[in-house]
Every structure is written in structure tokens, then in C-alpha cells.
Design an enzyme around this catalytic site. Structure first.
Site: not given
Ligand SMILES: O=C(O)C(=O)CO
Length: 332
Positions: A247, A276, A295
Site C-alpha cells: 500500500r 491513487e 496498482h
């Protein structure tokens, strides 16, 4: 918003368009009235708050912040939150527990895909693959040169894994055949399964100072938030490569930028950032020695299909008050 069925059934809200196969499992179960945010893009907050009203179950993505406001908007019917992720830092677990809501998540099924992507990112970063691709396209490739675009290889190296859980182990297993000499790991406790990869449990400081590659594979918790900061990077070798596929918030990005731009560390590969998406004008994106991916750790077709099927089954078990295939144990 699209409503698929409307009887006296359990109401579920799905926060994103899902595959036809997953939709079929959900609708043919015949136990719920399904509303979904029928888009590839996240529902705006106002739509999320509207969509969950009166829901017995919510199927959400890791990008949906499920906090007290959402739980209040859902109201007392809510029995289950099923997240399409192994990570659950986007869920306010203390609030969830207080309300007696069960949580389903998708560990294991994404371990291989995420480990594979992490290794790809590590190699791409260490061997400067994105820079090489760019030079081929922009005319920078003038000839073969002895030290042009050199990086460091895994053979004979020391790798440090922060968090030797399911994904950390899968990464380690994949790295060993590259000839890694030592595999260090740190975390809360030593792991018996570490023997399989000859993992040495060491204090975090030892891992930081001795590793040639550091891979962050821990979950985001209050203890790991901001763990990789100025002090952390200042202890790394100047030749070391930092990789994060867990993360973004485990890393202090300003400190990482400093470490990369000053030459304190050699390079970084990130599959996760804060926020993000990372804004296109973010300073990290100006650096040649920083490889940023959007991601995509678990992004293989089969993994996402399996995750969806599992998330739907977790949702169905949750709304019916029956067994859920993979339920999160709430310790908070
Ligand atoms: O499932 C998760 O938590 C992910 O981050 C997927 O890549």
C-alpha cells in the site's frame, strides 16, 4: 444506477460494474435484489452514499472508502461487506465490528499474480527496463556502450522482505532461483514457513542496512503507516533498490523523492502510491530511477475472475447469514 431485480429480497449494492459471470452467480442465487454502479469508474461519493441505503450487503473495491458515514448511510440492515481485495485498510474495521457486520475478502487467490508482478517490477526497476524502452524510442540508443543503462542483478544479492506473509513468501519463492544469496525478512514475529526460502528473521534496521533489494509486502496498519521514511531510506545502501507492492501509505513519498533524487538509493519500483491515481505532475514521475505502475498487482484475467467469484460468494453467504467462503477475523 441499474436495478436488476426487485422483489422482497436482500438488497445488495455493488460499487462497480462486474463481469457477466460474477453477475450471473449473484442473480441466479435468487436471494438478492442487486443494484450496481454500472461503470468501470468508481461511483462518486454521493452515489455511493445513495446506493448503499438500506442495503443488506455491499460488494466494494479497494478504492471505496467504507467509513462510518457509509455505514450510517447503509443503516441497520447491513450484514456484510465483501471487498474485492486482500487488503482491507479502506474499511473502518472498528465501526464495522461495532455494528456486527461481517467482512469477506479475497486472500490467496491473488497471491501468485501479485508476487509475479512484484518480481516483474523489481527486475524492471533494477535493470532499468522502462528507461531502456524510452531510449530506444527517443533516439538515445546511439550504440552499445560498456556501462550504459547498467543496473544491479539479483545473483549473489541480499533481498529484504518486509512482511513475509502469503505474498511475501510467494515473492521469495520466485526470487530464490535468481541466485539470491541471503533472504532477510522482518515483521512482528518469526515465521516457521521462512525455512522454505532460507529466510533469516532480522531486526528491521539490519534488513534496511544489509539488503540490496528491499521489497515491501506488509499490510497497511497504524504500525506500518509511513514506515519507509527519511530515516529508513538514509540507512539503505546507495546501490539498493526499493520496491513496494503493498500500500502506498507505507511510504513517505516526499522522503522517497529526496532519497531517489539525491542518490541516497539507486531506484524504486512502486505498484502502489498515495493517492491513487498518482497525479501526472507528481515529482516522483519526473525521476528516471522511479518506476510507477498503476496498482496492477492482481491484474490477470483469471485472478480477477476468481476474485470476483469469491467476492460474490462471500456476499451471498453474508446476506443469508450462512457460511462465507473467506471471512476476515476482526481483532479490533
Ligand atoms: O487485493 C488487494 O488488496 C490489492 O491490492 C490488489 O492488487
Amino acid at each position: 444506477m441499474q436495478t436488476v431485480e426487485a422483489h422482497e429480497l436482500m438488497k445488495v449494492f455493488v460499487t462497480r460494474r462486474i463481469s457477466p459471470e460474477a453477475m450471473k452467480i449473484l442473480t441466479t442465487a435468487g436471494v438478492c435484489e442487486v443494484s450496481l454502479w454500472d461503470s468501470e469508474e468508481p461511483a462518486p461519493r454521493s452515489e455511493l452514499l445513495k446506493g448503499v441505503q438500506g442495503a443488506h450487503g455491499i460488494l466494494c473495491m479497494l478504492s471505496d472508502e467504507i467509513d462510518a458515514e457509509v455505514l450510517d448511510a447503509a443503516g441497520p440492515n447491513l450484514k456484510v461487506i465483501s471487498t474485492l481485495s486482500v487488503g482491507y485498510d479502506h474499511l473502518a474495521l472498528d465501526e464495522v465490528k461495532k455494528r456486527g457486520i461481517r467482512v469477506g475478502y479475497t486472500p490467496d487467490v491473488l497471491t501468485d499474480a501479485t508476487a509475479e508482478l512484484t518480481v516483474a517490477l523489481l527486475l524492471a526497476t533494477a535493470r532499468r527496463i522502462p528507461e531502456g524502452l524510452e531510449e530506444v524510442k527517443n533516439g538515445g540508443w546511439s550504440s552499445w556502450k560498456p556501462f550504459w543503462l547498467c543496473g544491479n542483478g539479483l545473483s549473489g544479492s541480499t533481498v529484504g522482505i518486509i512482511g513475509l506473509g502469503r505474498i511475501g513468501m510467494a515473492i521469495s519463492r520466485r526470487l530464490m532461483p535468481f541466485g539470491v544469496k541471503r533472504l532477510l525478512y522482518s515483521g512482528r514475529t518469526a515465521k516457521p514457513h521462512a525455512t522454505e526460502v532460507n529466510g533469516e528473521f532480522v531486526p528491521l534496521d539490519t534488513l534496511i542496512t544489509e539488503s540490496d533489494f528491499i521489497v515491501v509486502s506488509c499490510s497497511l496498519t497504524p504500525e506500518t503507516q509511513g514506515l519507509c521514511d527519511k530515516a529508513f531510506f538514509s540507512k539503505m545502501k546507495n546501490t539498493a533498490v526499493f520496491v513496494n507492492s503493498s500500500r502506498g501509505a507505507v511510504v513517505n513519498q516526499e522522503d522517497l523523492y529526496e532519497a531517489l533524487s539525491s542518490g541516497q538509493i539507486a531506484a524504486a519500483g512502486l505498484d502502489v502510491t498515495t493517492p491513487e491515481p498518482l497525479p501526472t505532475n507528481h515529482p516522483l514521475l519526473t525521476l528516471k530511477n522511479c518506476v510507477v505502475l498503476p496498482h496492477i498487482g492482481s491484474a490477470t484475467y483469471s485472478t480477477r475472475r476468481t476474485m470476483l467469484a469469491l467476492a460474490v460468494r462471500n456476499l451471498l453467504g453474508g446476506v443469508q447469514g450462512t457460511e462465507m467462503p473467506i471471512i476476515l477475523t476482526l481483532h479490533v
